[in-house]
Each structure stands twice: as C-alpha cells, then as structure tokens.
Design an enzyme around this catalytic site. Structure first.
Site, PDB file in Angstrom:
ATOM      1  N   HIS A   1       0.516  -1.813  -9.119  1.00  0.00           N
ATOM      2  CA  HIS A   1      -0.341  -2.449  -8.115  1.00  0.00           C
ATOM      3  C   HIS A   1      -0.790  -3.830  -8.585  1.00  0.00           C
ATOM      4  O   HIS A   1      -0.762  -4.804  -7.826  1.00  0.00           O
ATOM      5  CB  HIS A   1      -1.604  -1.612  -7.854  1.00  0.00           C
ATOM      6  CG  HIS A   1      -1.376  -0.287  -7.233  1.00  0.00           C
ATOM      7  ND1 HIS A   1      -1.895   0.874  -7.764  1.00  0.00           N
ATOM      8  CD2 HIS A   1      -0.704   0.078  -6.115  1.00  0.00           C
ATOM      9  CE1 HIS A   1      -1.565   1.892  -7.001  1.00  0.00           C
ATOM     10  NE2 HIS A   1      -0.837   1.441  -5.990  1.00  0.00           N
TER      11      HIS A   1
ATOM     12  N   LYS B   1      -8.641  13.239   2.932  1.00  0.00           N
ATOM     13  CA  LYS B   1      -8.136  13.404   1.569  1.00  0.00           C
ATOM     14  C   LYS B   1      -9.281  13.264   0.582  1.00  0.00           C
ATOM     15  O   LYS B   1     -10.134  12.395   0.728  1.00  0.00           O
ATOM     16  CB  LYS B   1      -7.090  12.335   1.245  1.00  0.00           C
ATOM     17  CG  LYS B   1      -5.725  12.604   1.774  1.00  0.00           C
ATOM     18  CD  LYS B   1      -4.780  11.559   1.222  1.00  0.00           C
ATOM     19  CE  LYS B   1      -3.334  11.902   1.497  1.00  0.00           C
ATOM     20  NZ  LYS B   1      -2.445  10.877   0.953  1.00  0.00           N
TER      21      LYS B   1
ATOM     22  N   ARG C   1       9.406  -0.117  -4.155  1.00  0.00           N
ATOM     23  CA  ARG C   1       9.973   0.442  -5.381  1.00  0.00           C
ATOM     24  C   ARG C   1      11.423   0.859  -5.202  1.00  0.00           C
ATOM     25  O   ARG C   1      12.218   0.756  -6.114  1.00  0.00           O
ATOM     26  CB  ARG C   1       9.159   1.664  -5.832  1.00  0.00           C
ATOM     27  CG  ARG C   1       7.740   1.341  -6.207  1.00  0.00           C
ATOM     28  CD  ARG C   1       6.956   2.589  -6.434  1.00  0.00           C
ATOM     29  NE  ARG C   1       6.818   3.277  -5.139  1.00  0.00           N
ATOM     30  CZ  ARG C   1       5.975   4.264  -4.902  1.00  0.00           C
ATOM     31  NH1 ARG C   1       5.211   4.721  -5.849  1.00  0.00           N
ATOM     32  NH2 ARG C   1       5.900   4.811  -3.717  1.00  0.00           N
TER      33      ARG C   1
ATOM     34  N   SER D   1       0.404   6.281  -8.211  1.00  0.00           N
ATOM     35  CA  SER D   1      -0.882   6.837  -8.643  1.00  0.00           C
ATOM     36  C   SER D   1      -0.794   8.354  -8.765  1.00  0.00           C
ATOM     37  O   SER D   1      -1.341   8.941  -9.699  1.00  0.00           O
ATOM     38  CB  SER D   1      -1.987   6.463  -7.656  1.00  0.00           C
ATOM     39  OG  SER D   1      -2.198   5.084  -7.628  1.00  0.00           O
TER      40      SER D   1
END
Length: 159
Positions: free
Chosen positions: A17, A41, A90, A127
């Site tokens: 990040h 969440k 990614r 993460s």
C-alpha cells in the site's frame, strides 16, 4: 491542484500500500487515502486505529491526507473534487475486478481510475495474508512499516 484518492480497508496498511501511495504522491499535489468503513465486517483494527497508523507512516510524503469514508467512493470523490482514483494491480485477477469497478465509477461520475502495477516485491501481498501468517507466528516484519508491525504483534498478543 491535481488530486487523487487511494482507497482501501488498510487493515493493516502494508508496504505494498505504501508503495502505491508513495508513487501517487509524486504524481499528484494531494493524495487522499480513503479508509473504507464497512459496518458488516469486523476488522482487526478499528477505523480510528487504521487512520492513525496510516497518518504516521505517510507523514514523510507531505501531501497525503487520510480520512475515513462509507458509501460510494465516487461520492467521496465528488465531495472533495477528486477526479482520479489510483489503484495498485498485483495480478491479472485484480485487473478483472478493478476494470469493472473503474468502468462503473466512470459511468456514475466521470471519475477516472489509474492502475499502477505493483512493485514485484509486493505482488503477493495482501492485508489478509499478512494477518493470517502473523496469527500463526510467521515473520511479517519485512511486509509492514515498523510501527504497523509493532501494533499488529501487540494486537495479536491480546487475542
């Protein structure tokens, strides 16, 4: 003034990040880091904790503003006159999802999305993966800024 936003949950913020935010900070006058609030969440860190960690580790850039948001990212952009979203990619699987989001966001508001290829060093990094490895005692210190790693270790020790 050229402005962009780097959105995410950042639970916790990783070196991947930071790499994207640092690169965006060289291209834009102001980079907003927008921490998503998802009430459905439960994160490892509270939103306030994430905001504090991100502010600490991005302070050196000098042009990064950190704040939380809930709702549509395009509304966050409209409210702040931000014409661009910067996202790291990614892998091809990221592109498939992010392209749909970019097209939707542009269709809703005209906000453009810029894709930045992730530094290969961080191409596997998320993460979620960091939290999972750390939960089982793996060394993730090289994947996180030092103050974030310290907080992660402390939080996991509390559990």
């Amino acid at each position: 003034m050229r402005r962009a936003v780097c959105p995410g949950s950042f639970d916790p913020i990783t070196n991947g990040h930071i790499d994207i935010i640092a690169r965006a900070s060289k291209l834009y006058d102001v980079v907003h880091v927008a921490v998503m609030i998802n009430k459905s969440k439960r994160g490892l860190f509270t939103v306030d904790e994430r905001l504090a960690m991100i502010r600490e580790v991005t302070e050196e850039f000098g042009n990064v503003e950190v704040e939380a948001f809930h709702g549509l990212l395009v509304d966050f952009c409209k409210e702040r006159d931000i014409p661009a979203i910067v996202k790291g990619l990614r892998a091809v699987s990221d592109f498939d999802y992010e392209l749909q989001m970019a097209q939707m966001n542009n269709g809703l508001s005209g906000v453009e999305t810029l894709f930045v290829p992730t530094n290969p060093t961080y191409s596997f990094l998320s993460s979620s993966l960091v939290k999972e490895v750390a939960t089982w005692g793996g060394d993730v210190s090289h994947l996180l800024p030092e103050p974030v790693h310290k907080r992660l270790v402390e939080r996991l020790a509390e559990s």
